[in-house]
Design an enzyme around this catalytic site. Structure first.
Site, PDB file in Angstrom:
ATOM      1  N   LYS A   1     -11.473  69.986 -21.469  1.00  0.00           N
ATOM      2  CA  LYS A   1     -11.918  70.355 -20.112  1.00  0.00           C
ATOM      3  C   LYS A   1     -12.287  71.840 -20.070  1.00  0.00           C
ATOM      4  CE  LYS A   1     -12.354  69.595 -15.653  1.00  0.00           C
ATOM      5  NZ  LYS A   1     -13.370  68.664 -15.137  1.00  0.00           N
TER       6      LYS A   1
ATOM      7  N   ASN B   1     -19.561  76.487 -19.415  1.00  0.00           N
ATOM      8  CA  ASN B   1     -20.047  75.630 -18.328  1.00  0.00           C
ATOM      9  C   ASN B   1     -20.752  76.481 -17.273  1.00  0.00           C
ATOM     10  OD1 ASN B   1     -20.361  73.835 -16.225  1.00  0.00           O
ATOM     11  ND2 ASN B   1     -18.269  73.027 -16.329  1.00  0.00           N
TER      12      ASN B   1
ATOM     13  N   CYS C   1     -21.139  73.692 -13.075  1.00  0.00           N
ATOM     14  CA  CYS C   1     -20.227  72.846 -12.295  1.00  0.00           C
ATOM     15  C   CYS C   1     -20.706  72.796 -10.846  1.00  0.00           C
ATOM     16  CB  CYS C   1     -18.783  73.350 -12.359  1.00  0.00           C
ATOM     17  SG  CYS C   1     -17.697  72.257 -11.414  1.00  0.00           S
TER      18      CYS C   1
ATOM     19  N   GLY D   1     -19.237  60.360 -20.860  1.00  0.00           N
ATOM     20  CA  GLY D   1     -18.302  60.697 -19.791  1.00  0.00           C
ATOM     21  C   GLY D   1     -17.878  59.468 -19.018  1.00  0.00           C
TER      22      GLY D   1
HETATM   23  C1  SIN Z   1     -15.508  69.110 -12.315  1.00  0.00           C
HETATM   24  O1  SIN Z   1     -15.808  69.320 -11.139  1.00  0.00           O
HETATM   25  O2  SIN Z   1     -14.412  69.492 -12.780  1.00  0.00           O
HETATM   26  C2  SIN Z   1     -16.433  68.325 -13.192  1.00  0.00           C
HETATM   27  C3  SIN Z   1     -17.732  68.979 -13.405  1.00  0.00           C
HETATM   28  C4  SIN Z   1     -17.738  69.992 -14.470  1.00  0.00           C
HETATM   29  O3  SIN Z   1     -16.875  69.999 -15.355  1.00  0.00           O
HETATM   30  O4  SIN Z   1     -18.647  70.818 -14.455  1.00  0.00           O
END
Ligand code: SIN
Length: 311
Positions: A45, A127, A130, A271
């Site tokens: 994550k 990331n 998000c 996913g």
């Molecule tokens: C989330 O909102 O945690 C999932 C989307 C992401 O990991 O960018």
């Protein structure tokens, strides 16, 4: 059976399919499940400087053709991922480990990336996309902000870094994004995050199916595949000679993975199907891909990569 072995930049993968950063990859136990499976790599994550509970429940819903989520980056905090990365690497030394890095604000990114330099990760996936952090835009939709973030994180340490991008929809935006990305020595582009701020309404309850942000969330699964394929293809055309591209969005079968390969992907992440089917999906999809490669007489994934035929 044809081999599905591949590589992302300098990192070799024994097969083509692994988990998308997001579902079931927060805790050590969840990561062990991925480690014990046939996944080509283990991806964690996206982590932030401090632990986060994420958004309020319900925040995920399976849909007829995929899923909607507004998780809000629940994670254990970067220090925990530095620590557990060593455990994961000891237990699964042959599997590349990709640790996700995120931020709520710009200033979080260098903190997280700096700390992850001490992790056992083989690569970092930053990331920039998000859609579910309340009050915060998706960084990669603002090209100046993407440039500033990349300039900062790319100057820290020497772990190979890739970026998770949002879906783009206009050729001008692909070109503007490519201009920024091409300034940096990235290891890979991961295309794409969910389609942000979709709304699914249940006509019986007359309410959205998830609670956070008034029901707006990221759309994944089959709804996303044509858009994800378009993003892989466009970035392959623009930057395929510079960066490996990981495809993500609506991969349920070996045939889906093959389509991403033809578009130019060097690997795929899954996913929604991992959420729905569990870890056996990695082996199933990879085997189906190997059978397609054999039937079509491709000797390797490299042989088929980017070979989309034009009508
Ligand atoms: C989330 O909102 O945690 C999932 C989307 C992401 O990991 O960018």
């Amino acid at each position: 059976m044809a081999s599905t072995a591949t590589r992302i930049g300098k990192v070799e993968l024994a097969s083509f399919v692994f988990n998308a950063i997001g579902p079931k990859d927060v805790t050590l136990d969840e990561l062990r499940v991925i480690g014990k499976s046939s996944a080509a790599a283990i991806a964690t994550k996206s982590c932030t400087p401090l632990p986060r509970d994420g958004n309020e429940e319900p925040r995920y819903r399976d849909l007829e053709l995929g899923s909607i989520n507004s998780m809000g980056l629940p994670n254990l905090g970067v220090d925990a991922y530095v620590e557990l990365s060593h455990t994961i690497k000891e237990e699964f030394p042959d599997k590349p480990l990709i640790v996700g890095a995120a931020g709520i604000g710009f200033e979080d990114f260098p903190v997280v990336v700096e700390k992850l330099q001490k992790s056992a990760a083989d690569m970092l996936e930053v990331n920039l996309s998000c859609p579910n952090v309340k009050g915060k835009p998706q960084i990669a939709y603002d090209f100046a902000s993407m440039d500033k973030t990349l300039k900062t994180v790319m100057s820290i340490g020497d772990k190979p870094i890739g970026v998770k991008l949002p879906p783009y929809f206009d050729f001008v935006h692909f070109e503007q994004a490519a201009e920024v990305l091409s300034k940096y020595d990235l290891e890979f582009l991961c295309c794409v995050n969910s389609i942000g701020n979709a709304l699914v309404i249940d006509p019986e309850t007359e309410a959205p199916v998830i609670r956070p942000k008034g029901g707006f969330g990221g759309l994944g699964g089959k709804y996303l595949k044509p858009t994800a394929l378009a993003n892989v293809r466009k970035f392959y055309e623009l930057l395929g000679d510079r960066f490996a591209i990981i495809g993500v969005g609506g991969v349920y079968t070996g045939s889906d993975a093959f389509e991403f390969l033809l578009a130019g992907a060097s690997a795929v992440q899954v996913g929604t199907v991992f959420m729905q089917e569990g870890p056996k999906c990695f082996e199933r999809i990879d085997k189906e891909l190997a059978e397609i490669l054999k039937r079509k007489k491709y000797a390797s994934v490299e042989d088929a990569k980017g070979k989309l035929k034009m009508l």
